[in-house]
Design a protein around this motif. Structure first.
Motif, PDB file in Angstrom:
ATOM      1  N   LEU A  12       0.828  -1.204   0.000  1.00  0.00           N
ATOM      2  CA  LEU A  12       0.000   0.000   0.000  1.00  0.00           C
ATOM      3  C   LEU A  12       0.867   1.259   0.000  1.00  0.00           C
ATOM      4  CD1 LEU A  12      -2.807   1.217   0.036  1.00  0.00           C
ATOM      5  CD2 LEU A  12      -2.779   1.058   2.523  1.00  0.00           C
ATOM      6  N   GLU A  16       0.896   4.105  -2.897  1.00  0.00           N
ATOM      7  CA  GLU A  16       0.648   5.523  -2.649  1.00  0.00           C
ATOM      8  C   GLU A  16       1.713   6.385  -3.320  1.00  0.00           C
ATOM      9  OE1 GLU A  16       0.282   5.943   1.578  1.00  0.00           O
ATOM     10  OE2 GLU A  16      -1.672   4.946   1.609  1.00  0.00           O
ATOM     11  N   GLY A  19       1.080   6.149  -7.057  1.00  0.00           N
ATOM     12  CA  GLY A  19      -0.106   6.954  -7.380  1.00  0.00           C
ATOM     13  C   GLY A  19       0.215   8.431  -7.432  1.00  0.00           C
ATOM     14  N   SER A  20       1.030   8.899  -6.508  1.00  0.00           N
ATOM     15  CA  SER A  20       1.426  10.310  -6.500  1.00  0.00           C
ATOM     16  C   SER A  20       2.218  10.662  -7.750  1.00  0.00           C
ATOM     17  CB  SER A  20       2.249  10.590  -5.247  1.00  0.00           C
ATOM     18  OG  SER A  20       2.702  11.914  -5.241  1.00  0.00           O
ATOM     19  N   ASP A  86      -6.499   9.205  -5.996  1.00  0.00           N
ATOM     20  CA  ASP A  86      -7.147   8.463  -4.916  1.00  0.00           C
ATOM     21  C   ASP A  86      -6.193   7.441  -4.303  1.00  0.00           C
ATOM     22  OD1 ASP A  86      -9.435   9.918  -5.153  1.00  0.00           O
ATOM     23  OD2 ASP A  86     -10.606   8.349  -6.142  1.00  0.00           O
ATOM     24  N   VAL A  87      -5.432   6.768  -5.150  1.00  0.00           N
ATOM     25  CA  VAL A  87      -4.454   5.794  -4.653  1.00  0.00           C
ATOM     26  C   VAL A  87      -3.383   6.514  -3.826  1.00  0.00           C
ATOM     27  CG1 VAL A  87      -2.640   4.175  -5.355  1.00  0.00           C
ATOM     28  CG2 VAL A  87      -4.866   4.108  -6.475  1.00  0.00           C
ATOM     29  N   ALA A  88      -2.938   7.678  -4.292  1.00  0.00           N
ATOM     30  CA  ALA A  88      -1.914   8.448  -3.569  1.00  0.00           C
ATOM     31  C   ALA A  88      -2.400   8.876  -2.191  1.00  0.00           C
ATOM     32  CB  ALA A  88      -1.493   9.671  -4.375  1.00  0.00           C
ATOM     33  N   CYS A  89      -3.709   9.105  -2.057  1.00  0.00           N
ATOM     34  CA  CYS A  89      -4.284   9.515  -0.769  1.00  0.00           C
ATOM     35  C   CYS A  89      -4.610   8.325   0.125  1.00  0.00           C
ATOM     36  CB  CYS A  89      -5.544  10.333  -0.998  1.00  0.00           C
ATOM     37  SG  CYS A  89      -5.250  11.900  -1.802  1.00  0.00           S
ATOM     38  N   GLY A  90      -4.355   7.121  -0.368  1.00  0.00           N
ATOM     39  CA  GLY A  90      -4.630   5.928   0.421  1.00  0.00           C
ATOM     40  C   GLY A  90      -6.041   5.396   0.244  1.00  0.00           C
ATOM     41  N   CYS A  91      -6.788   5.990  -0.666  1.00  0.00           N
ATOM     42  CA  CYS A  91      -8.155   5.522  -0.941  1.00  0.00           C
ATOM     43  C   CYS A  91      -8.116   4.391  -1.957  1.00  0.00           C
ATOM     44  CB  CYS A  91      -9.005   6.660  -1.491  1.00  0.00           C
ATOM     45  SG  CYS A  91      -9.157   8.055  -0.372  1.00  0.00           S
TER      46      CYS A  91
END
Length: 181
Positions: A12, A16, A19-20, A86-91
């Motif tokens: 995860l 993240e 994703g960022s 969303d992935v970068a924010c942990g969602c």
């Protein structure tokens, strides 16, 4: 903490970061697409200003088809950026909203496919109902007119419709999983 939970946490964290980075990359690519559209329109306007003639209907349809391609690419980049953010924010990337966005991109591919056929010079000679011609006439038609089939749009639409279904299923599984936790 169990070993599997530790692996999930590490994965995860890597996602993240990825994703960022992808969010930034997709943003840059979107800006480049927008700049390309602006340059394309500027060049077409300069060509029109230089000749002083209104473009014929066939050229206008081809310009619209090209602009629709740019809209498709821009929409894909925005959807991918949204998922990456969303992935970068942990969602979770698996949301109903993302599935709907992917489906919109699929429909844009379908529109590009249809417009590509309607804007082709060979379309008028293939679609002829008595004395009424449907499509665009061109003086460059040959004895064997060709109606182009844009395979990339067909494949893009099929892939996006499939991904949309997978994304929706993933969102439902994610919601179900969250309810158990």
């Amino acid at each position: 903490m169990t070993k599997s939970m530790q692996k999930i946490g590490e994965t995860l964290a890597k996602l993240e970061v990825l994703g960022s980075r992808l969010s930034v990359l997709f943003s840059i690519m979107f800006v480049l697409v927008c700049m390309s559209v602006a340059l394309f329109l500027l060049l077409e306007a300069m060509d029109f200003a230089g000749t002083g003639e209104l473009p014929n209907l066939a050229l206008i349809m081809q310009l619209i088809s090209t602009l629709l391609d740019f809209v498709i690419y821009g929409a894909m980049l925005l959807v991918m950026r949204s998922i990456a953010k969303d992935v970068a924010c942990g969602c979770s990337p698996f949301t109903i909203a993302h599935a709907s966005q992917i489906r919109v991109v699929a429909w844009l591919f379908v529109a590009g496919f249809v417009l590509g056929i309607l804007a082709s010079p060979g379309f008028v000679s293939v679609v002829d109902a008595g004395g009424v011609h449907v499509g665009l006439a061109s003086d460059q038609l040959t004895d064997y007119p060709i109606v182009p089939i844009d395979v990339k749009s067909v494949v893009g639409a099929v892939v996006c419709f499939s991904l949309s279904s997978v994304w929706k299923y993933g969102a439902l599984l994610q919601a179900d999983s969250d309810d158990y936790l």
